[in-house]
Design a protein around this motif. Structure first.
Motif, PDB file in Angstrom:
ATOM      1  N   SER A 171     -10.414   1.438   1.117  1.00  0.00           N
ATOM      2  CA  SER A 171      -9.302   2.442   0.538  1.00  0.00           C
ATOM      3  C   SER A 171      -9.522   3.648   1.481  1.00  0.00           C
ATOM      4  CB  SER A 171      -9.999   2.845  -0.791  1.00  0.00           C
ATOM      5  OG  SER A 171      -9.156   3.866  -1.368  1.00  0.00           O
ATOM      6  N   PRO A 172      -8.285   4.257   1.723  1.00  0.00           N
ATOM      7  CA  PRO A 172      -8.259   5.404   2.468  1.00  0.00           C
ATOM      8  C   PRO A 172      -8.736   6.748   1.784  1.00  0.00           C
ATOM      9  CG  PRO A 172      -6.029   4.937   1.583  1.00  0.00           C
ATOM     10  CD  PRO A 172      -7.047   3.904   1.023  1.00  0.00           C
ATOM     11  N   ASP A 224     -10.678   9.833   0.386  1.00  0.00           N
ATOM     12  CA  ASP A 224     -11.772  10.549   0.664  1.00  0.00           C
ATOM     13  C   ASP A 224     -12.520  11.352  -0.603  1.00  0.00           C
ATOM     14  OD1 ASP A 224     -13.586  12.400   1.598  1.00  0.00           O
ATOM     15  OD2 ASP A 224     -12.474  13.266   3.237  1.00  0.00           O
ATOM     16  N   SER A 275       0.184   4.785  -1.514  1.00  0.00           N
ATOM     17  CA  SER A 275      -1.214   5.089  -1.447  1.00  0.00           C
ATOM     18  C   SER A 275      -1.520   6.135  -2.498  1.00  0.00           C
ATOM     19  CB  SER A 275      -1.431   5.656  -0.232  1.00  0.00           C
ATOM     20  OG  SER A 275      -3.113   6.113   0.111  1.00  0.00           O
ATOM     21  N   GLY A 314     -14.965   5.159   1.997  1.00  0.00           N
ATOM     22  CA  GLY A 314     -13.961   5.020   0.877  1.00  0.00           C
ATOM     23  C   GLY A 314     -14.460   5.328  -0.559  1.00  0.00           C
ATOM     24  N   SER A 350       2.816   6.460   1.728  1.00  0.00           N
ATOM     25  CA  SER A 350       2.043   7.643   1.150  1.00  0.00           C
ATOM     26  C   SER A 350       2.247   7.579  -0.105  1.00  0.00           C
ATOM     27  CB  SER A 350       2.229   8.926   1.871  1.00  0.00           C
ATOM     28  OG  SER A 350       3.563   9.509   1.652  1.00  0.00           O
ATOM     29  N   GLU A 373      -4.539   5.399  -5.308  1.00  0.00           N
ATOM     30  CA  GLU A 373      -5.923   6.559  -5.677  1.00  0.00           C
ATOM     31  C   GLU A 373      -5.747   7.125  -7.079  1.00  0.00           C
ATOM     32  OE1 GLU A 373      -6.386   9.719  -3.014  1.00  0.00           O
ATOM     33  OE2 GLU A 373      -6.122   8.808  -1.187  1.00  0.00           O
TER      34      GLU A 373
END
Length: 285
Positions: free
Chosen positions: A54-55, A57, A9, A242, A6, A13
């Motif tokens: 890409s995760p 939001d 990630s 994404g 995480s 981001e």
């Protein structure tokens, strides 16, 4: 391991957002978004930045970034229109424009998108050879209609709606020399919000990604379609997923009251737009 993943990630981001904001800053200083070396380079960089899965939001980002995203979508829309106008005028200078259509740099993307949308649509349409289809927001270079009419739906009449009369003039010129498409590609200088009972004539309605550049405007159009489309007809929408949501507005299944969402497809390749197919409810919305 989960917490480490995480963290990675989150770092990714942050880098993504930083890169997008930097590109926006550069784009916003340009005097014009007409095709040029600088414009092309920045938008190519933007697309390559946002294309990988890409995760993220983008609808839940901080207010400042949301503001930049909204402005960026508008810049993308303006630049896309200028790019299409440029190439439509260039193609229109040939005696048979469609013989040269592959000079448009993203033509192969439209071939892929057309095949994808036709395949998805074929799974749900009751009539495999619809007589009339509407495309809302067709623009000066209506490649989706051209690809579908040429390669997949060879007897269907395509009704292309765009409020920009000059865009329709350019688009109409592209097919004028083609004896088949000139008969099956019709162009309407009409705001779709002014079309009511006429919408019930279409077995399928396509809604371009850049019709309704924000959630409120997009939902107004969708509500209008829900009110006037024929029960059982299909709505094909383009959305984004994404990081691609920095380029195009996002439509969620929950944004489609009056429709039954049948499928949502998020491409993982260089086709940027997601595709949503929904059926107009048989009950009056």
């Amino acid at each position: 391991m989960g917490s480490l993943g995480s963290l990675v990630s989150c770092d990714q981001e942050e880098v993504l957002i930083q890169n997008v904001c930097e590109i926006y800053d550069n784009l916003s200083t340009l005097q014009s978004l007409k095709p040029s070396k600088d414009v092309d380079a920045l938008f190519t960089r933007l697309v390559l930045t946002c294309m990988p899965p890409s995760p993220i939001d983008v609808t839940k980002l901080p207010g400042r970034v949301q503001g930049i995203r909204s402005k960026l979508i508008r810049l993308c829309g303006e630049a896309e229109g200028l790019l299409e106008s440029h190439f439509s005028a260039l193609l229109g200078s040939y005696s048979i424009p469609l013989d040269h259509i592959s000079i448009f740099p993203y033509y192969t993307n439209y071939i892929k998108l057309g095949r994808l949308e036709y395949t998805i649509m074929s799974n749900y349409i009751t009539n495999p050879n619809p007589s009339d289809i509407a495309f809302i927001g067709s623009g000066p270079l209506p490649l989706t209609s051209i690809v579908l009419a040429s390669n997949h739906l060879k007897t269907t009449t395509f009704h292309n709606y765009d409020i920009d009369r000059s865009a329709n003039a350019l688009a109409s010129n592209l097919v004028a020399a083609d004896p088949d498409l000139s008969e099956r590609m019709l162009f309407h200088d009409t705001d779709i919000m002014d079309v009511t009972t006429g919408l019930s004539d279409y077995e399928v309605v396509f809604l371009a990604a850049l019709v309704g550049l924000n959630k409120e405007d997009k939902c107004k159009v969708i509500d209008h379609l829900a009110k006037y489309m024929a029960p059982g007809s299909l709505l094909m929408l383009r959305s984004a997923h994404g990081a691609r949501g920095f380029l195009y507005p996002i439509v969620e299944p929950s944004d489609l009251p009056g429709f039954e969402v049948l499928a949502v497809f998020h491409p993982m390749d260089d086709v940027i737009n997601s595709v949503i197919v929904a059926r107009k409810s048989k009950y009056q919305y």
